[in-house]
Design a protein around this motif. Structure first.
Motif, PDB file in Angstrom:
ATOM      1  N   GLN A  52      37.651   8.579 -29.015  1.00  0.00           N
ATOM      2  CA  GLN A  52      37.067   9.630 -28.789  1.00  0.00           C
ATOM      3  C   GLN A  52      35.748   9.710 -28.259  1.00  0.00           C
ATOM      4  O   GLN A  52      35.225  10.724 -27.629  1.00  0.00           O
ATOM      5  N   TYR A  53      34.674   9.004 -28.819  1.00  0.00           N
ATOM      6  CA  TYR A  53      33.297   8.961 -28.444  1.00  0.00           C
ATOM      7  C   TYR A  53      32.883   8.966 -27.060  1.00  0.00           C
ATOM      8  O   TYR A  53      32.222   9.824 -26.639  1.00  0.00           O
ATOM      9  N   TYR A  54      33.676   7.966 -26.431  1.00  0.00           N
ATOM     10  CA  TYR A  54      33.290   7.872 -24.770  1.00  0.00           C
ATOM     11  C   TYR A  54      34.259   8.929 -24.054  1.00  0.00           C
ATOM     12  O   TYR A  54      34.131   9.142 -22.922  1.00  0.00           O
ATOM     13  N   TYR A  55      35.494   9.412 -24.760  1.00  0.00           N
ATOM     14  CA  TYR A  55      36.298  10.172 -23.957  1.00  0.00           C
ATOM     15  C   TYR A  55      35.673  11.497 -23.440  1.00  0.00           C
ATOM     16  O   TYR A  55      35.866  11.832 -22.345  1.00  0.00           O
ATOM     17  N   GLN A  56      34.652  11.875 -24.264  1.00  0.00           N
ATOM     18  CA  GLN A  56      33.957  13.236 -23.839  1.00  0.00           C
ATOM     19  C   GLN A  56      33.399  12.895 -22.339  1.00  0.00           C
ATOM     20  O   GLN A  56      33.346  13.983 -21.723  1.00  0.00           O
ATOM     21  N   ASP A  57      32.633  11.893 -22.490  1.00  0.00           N
ATOM     22  CA  ASP A  57      31.756  11.544 -20.946  1.00  0.00           C
ATOM     23  C   ASP A  57      32.920  11.455 -19.915  1.00  0.00           C
ATOM     24  O   ASP A  57      32.528  12.091 -18.935  1.00  0.00           O
ATOM     25  N   ILE A  58      34.002  10.823 -20.202  1.00  0.00           N
ATOM     26  CA  ILE A  58      35.151  10.649 -19.090  1.00  0.00           C
ATOM     27  C   ILE A  58      35.583  11.944 -18.672  1.00  0.00           C
ATOM     28  O   ILE A  58      35.987  12.324 -17.695  1.00  0.00           O
ATOM     29  N   ARG A  59      35.908  12.689 -19.681  1.00  0.00           N
ATOM     30  CA  ARG A  59      36.562  14.134 -19.488  1.00  0.00           C
ATOM     31  C   ARG A  59      35.674  14.902 -18.709  1.00  0.00           C
ATOM     32  O   ARG A  59      36.291  15.424 -17.755  1.00  0.00           O
ATOM     33  N   GLN A 263      36.875  17.809 -35.328  1.00  0.00           N
ATOM     34  CA  GLN A 263      37.334  17.752 -33.968  1.00  0.00           C
ATOM     35  C   GLN A 263      36.448  16.913 -33.149  1.00  0.00           C
ATOM     36  O   GLN A 263      37.064  15.964 -32.509  1.00  0.00           O
ATOM     37  N   CYS A 264      35.164  16.871 -33.256  1.00  0.00           N
ATOM     38  CA  CYS A 264      34.422  15.822 -32.901  1.00  0.00           C
ATOM     39  C   CYS A 264      34.666  14.461 -33.227  1.00  0.00           C
ATOM     40  O   CYS A 264      34.646  13.414 -32.434  1.00  0.00           O
ATOM     41  N   CYS A 265      34.844  14.200 -34.551  1.00  0.00           N
ATOM     42  CA  CYS A 265      35.116  12.904 -35.057  1.00  0.00           C
ATOM     43  C   CYS A 265      36.326  12.479 -34.628  1.00  0.00           C
ATOM     44  O   CYS A 265      36.638  11.452 -34.168  1.00  0.00           O
ATOM     45  N   ASN A 266      37.546  13.473 -34.897  1.00  0.00           N
ATOM     46  CA  ASN A 266      38.984  12.861 -34.585  1.00  0.00           C
ATOM     47  C   ASN A 266      39.364  11.549 -34.930  1.00  0.00           C
ATOM     48  O   ASN A 266      39.740  10.720 -34.130  1.00  0.00           O
ATOM     49  N   SER A 267      39.362  11.172 -36.149  1.00  0.00           N
ATOM     50  CA  SER A 267      39.405   9.759 -36.723  1.00  0.00           C
ATOM     51  C   SER A 267      40.879   9.302 -36.321  1.00  0.00           C
ATOM     52  O   SER A 267      41.731   9.864 -36.339  1.00  0.00           O
ATOM     53  N   CYS A 331      35.370  16.332 -44.625  1.00  0.00           N
ATOM     54  CA  CYS A 331      34.625  16.392 -43.424  1.00  0.00           C
ATOM     55  C   CYS A 331      33.365  17.362 -43.740  1.00  0.00           C
ATOM     56  O   CYS A 331      32.363  17.395 -42.879  1.00  0.00           O
ATOM     57  N   LYS A 332      33.627  18.212 -44.513  1.00  0.00           N
ATOM     58  CA  LYS A 332      32.115  19.066 -44.962  1.00  0.00           C
ATOM     59  C   LYS A 332      31.144  18.317 -45.486  1.00  0.00           C
ATOM     60  O   LYS A 332      30.017  18.725 -45.358  1.00  0.00           O
ATOM     61  N   VAL A 333      31.166  17.052 -45.954  1.00  0.00           N
ATOM     62  CA  VAL A 333      30.250  16.427 -46.486  1.00  0.00           C
ATOM     63  C   VAL A 333      29.926  14.852 -45.850  1.00  0.00           C
ATOM     64  O   VAL A 333      28.979  14.298 -46.182  1.00  0.00           O
ATOM     65  N   CYS A 334      30.815  14.476 -44.771  1.00  0.00           N
ATOM     66  CA  CYS A 334      30.493  13.262 -44.065  1.00  0.00           C
ATOM     67  C   CYS A 334      30.103  13.405 -42.685  1.00  0.00           C
ATOM     68  O   CYS A 334      30.374  14.433 -42.017  1.00  0.00           O
ATOM     69  N   GLY A 335      29.277  12.548 -42.195  1.00  0.00           N
ATOM     70  CA  GLY A 335      28.613  12.906 -40.943  1.00  0.00           C
ATOM     71  C   GLY A 335      29.772  12.585 -40.033  1.00  0.00           C
ATOM     72  O   GLY A 335      29.366  13.031 -38.736  1.00  0.00           O
ATOM     73  N   GLY A 336      30.567  11.594 -40.187  1.00  0.00           N
ATOM     74  CA  GLY A 336      31.485  11.167 -39.120  1.00  0.00           C
ATOM     75  C   GLY A 336      31.013  10.326 -38.078  1.00  0.00           C
ATOM     76  O   GLY A 336      29.911   9.905 -37.971  1.00  0.00           O
ATOM     77  N   PHE A 337      31.981   9.896 -37.235  1.00  0.00           N
ATOM     78  CA  PHE A 337      31.622   9.067 -35.804  1.00  0.00           C
ATOM     79  C   PHE A 337      31.775   9.547 -34.840  1.00  0.00           C
ATOM     80  O   PHE A 337      32.305   8.852 -33.782  1.00  0.00           O
ATOM     81  N   GLY A 338      31.615  10.786 -34.758  1.00  0.00           N
ATOM     82  CA  GLY A 338      32.002  11.647 -33.359  1.00  0.00           C
ATOM     83  C   GLY A 338      30.764  11.950 -32.474  1.00  0.00           C
ATOM     84  O   GLY A 338      29.332  11.515 -33.069  1.00  0.00           O
ATOM     85  N   ILE A 339      30.674  12.617 -31.570  1.00  0.00           N
ATOM     86  CA  ILE A 339      29.501  12.831 -30.722  1.00  0.00           C
ATOM     87  C   ILE A 339      28.583  13.740 -31.219  1.00  0.00           C
ATOM     88  O   ILE A 339      27.401  13.805 -30.679  1.00  0.00           O
ATOM     89  N   ASP A 340      28.773  14.298 -32.386  1.00  0.00           N
ATOM     90  CA  ASP A 340      27.832  15.275 -32.881  1.00  0.00           C
ATOM     91  C   ASP A 340      27.187  14.633 -33.985  1.00  0.00           C
ATOM     92  O   ASP A 340      26.294  15.197 -34.671  1.00  0.00           O
ATOM     93  N   ASN A 341      27.201  13.212 -34.089  1.00  0.00           N
ATOM     94  CA  ASN A 341      26.348  12.707 -35.249  1.00  0.00           C
ATOM     95  C   ASN A 341      25.810  11.600 -34.208  1.00  0.00           C
ATOM     96  O   ASN A 341      26.104  10.440 -34.069  1.00  0.00           O
ATOM     97  N   ASN A 342      24.432  11.920 -34.220  1.00  0.00           N
ATOM     98  CA  ASN A 342      23.229  11.154 -33.665  1.00  0.00           C
ATOM     99  C   ASN A 342      22.519  10.239 -34.338  1.00  0.00           C
ATOM    100  O   ASN A 342      21.655   9.444 -34.045  1.00  0.00           O
ATOM    101  N   ASN A 343      22.747  10.089 -35.804  1.00  0.00           N
ATOM    102  CA  ASN A 343      21.998   9.402 -36.769  1.00  0.00           C
ATOM    103  C   ASN A 343      22.612   8.103 -37.032  1.00  0.00           C
ATOM    104  O   ASN A 343      23.919   7.969 -37.185  1.00  0.00           O
ATOM    105  N   ARG A 344      21.571   7.150 -36.972  1.00  0.00           N
ATOM    106  CA  ARG A 344      22.278   5.778 -37.193  1.00  0.00           C
ATOM    107  C   ARG A 344      21.473   5.248 -38.510  1.00  0.00           C
ATOM    108  O   ARG A 344      20.247   5.687 -38.979  1.00  0.00           O
ATOM    109  N   VAL A 345      22.058   4.124 -39.048  1.00  0.00           N
ATOM    110  CA  VAL A 345      21.378   3.438 -40.171  1.00  0.00           C
ATOM    111  C   VAL A 345      21.277   1.941 -39.899  1.00  0.00           C
ATOM    112  O   VAL A 345      22.011   1.418 -38.990  1.00  0.00           O
ATOM    113  N   ALA A 346      20.494   1.401 -40.898  1.00  0.00           N
ATOM    114  CA  ALA A 346      20.328  -0.015 -40.757  1.00  0.00           C
ATOM    115  C   ALA A 346      21.718  -0.901 -41.027  1.00  0.00           C
ATOM    116  O   ALA A 346      22.560  -0.442 -41.749  1.00  0.00           O
ATOM    117  N   THR A 347      21.944  -1.778 -40.188  1.00  0.00           N
ATOM    118  CA  THR A 347      23.397  -2.504 -40.249  1.00  0.00           C
ATOM    119  C   THR A 347      23.246  -3.682 -41.190  1.00  0.00           C
ATOM    120  O   THR A 347      22.380  -4.335 -41.393  1.00  0.00           O
TER     121      THR A 347
END
Length: 356
Positions: A52-59, A263-267, A331-347
């Motif tokens: 879903q993350y890369y689909y947006q660019d291909i779309r 909808q952005c996350c679409n897990s 979904c209201k409290v989780c950042g998710g892994f969609g295109i609207d979440n640009n925040n990253r954390v230490a691996t």
């Protein structure tokens, strides 16, 4: 994905935006660039097999070239869900996870399953009898599963792993496409386990955190053993970890913003447990750990489907995110892994274990 589509459709071409892949061969097809394929694409249906993350660019790329979404092209997940049900009356599910244990060799601060924050006494190995009941209930409702991911915690910590592999391999292998074990590579399975993985054509996906934690030698041994037993594997390095916020620093989405966020996350991280199929593996984990309230719209009850109380298509409706109210409360409290979440954390940043 190719194997499933090839079984029922004529594959005309494989197209990839990566210059490194263009000109190579994949399953008898030369991998083409978008420009090379564009001249005959209008005569074909385009199935986009990206996340879903890369689909947006291909779309955007396809729309700019004049193709119409849901007419000329569609995302793979939606295609297999809708097409097989409409034309074959089959419930085909793209991906489902099974957790063998919530015990792990690591204690990551930003764990995707929030395991360090679970309430005391809740983390444990799932009894094999429960797993068998769950899988049986699942295949009473689902015709075919394209991708089964076996997860933890760390799945190779499971004491009954050999029995699990045999059960899935003997009873359900013909109903499942790809089967992969997701491991951090810290444990090298015993030879009898590796023999079973090879026998039933099950793969291994290694999340390699050796750049952050010193255990590269263990991964090297694991890779050598996998090659020795002719087990297909992926070694994933430089993994990008999203900041989910939950449970320490929760996000706050409401109303239409929460619906757009889901909808952005679409897990596609659906997980099987308690004879239910949960839409979001992260919410399932938060509920299982007692750190988020249970909400019924977060899952489909497979026993009710088997009893005829609800239709099988309820599974597909949930998978396509047709959720009551437009989104889950989680979904209201989780950042998710969609295109609207640009925040990253230490691996793989480690927390000190209680009592350590």
């Amino acid at each position: 994905m190719f194997a499933t589509l090839h079984r029922d459709f004529e594959i005309v071409a494989v197209v990839d935006n990566s210059p490194a892949k263009q000109g190579t061969m994949f399953c008898g097809h030369a991998v083409l660039s978008f420009d090379e394929a564009k001249k005959f694409m209008p005569q074909c249906k385009i199935i986009v097999t990206a996340s879903q993350y890369y689909y947006q660019d291909i779309r955007v790329q396809l729309k700019d070239a004049g193709f119409v979404e849901n007419k000329d092209f569609i995302m793979y997940q939606q295609f297999v869900t809708e097409w097989y049900y409409k034309y074959k009356n089959r419930v085909n599910v793209l991906k489902t996870d099974i957790s063998l244990t919530t015990l792990c060799t690591l204690n990551c601060e930003n764990c995707m399953q929030f395991l360090p924050y679970w309430k005391a006494g809740r983390r444990k190995e799932t009894p094999l009898s429960e797993i068998k009941e769950n899988v049986k209930a699942y295949f009473q409702c689902v015709d075919y599963l394209l991708d089964l991911d076996v997860v933890g915690g760390e799945p190779f910590l499971c004491s009954r792993i050999n029995q699990f592999i045999e059960y899935i391999g003997e009873q359900w292998r013909d109903r499942i496409g790809y089967i992969g074990f997701i491991t951090n590579g810290m444990i090298v399975p015993k030879d009898e386990t590796l023999e079973r993985l090879h026998h039933y054509s099950m793969d291994v996906s290694i999340s390699d955190y050796s750049g952050d934690i010193q255990y590269n030698h263990k991964i090297e041994i694991l890779c050598e053993k996998l090659e020795q037993y002719h087990i297909s594997y992926m070694r994933n390095k430089n993994i990008d970890w999203f900041d989910f916020g939950f449970p320490k620093d929760k996000y706050h989405y409401e109303g239409d913003a929460a619906i757009r966020h889901m909808q952005c996350c679409n897990s596609i991280e659906h997980i099987l447990d308690d004879k239910k199929l949960f839409y979001c593996g992260m919410e399932w984990s938060a509920q299982k750990g007692g750190i988020f309230p249970i909400e019924e719209k977060a899952y489909v009850d497979l026993e009710k489907i088997a009893a005829g109380e609800i239709e099988r298509k309820a599974i597909l409706e949930m998978i396509l995110a047709n959720i009551e109210g437009g989104c889950l409360e989680f979904c209201k409290v989780c950042g998710g892994f969609g295109i609207d979440n640009n925040n990253r954390v230490a691996t793989a940043k480690q927390l000190t274990r209680a009592g350590a």
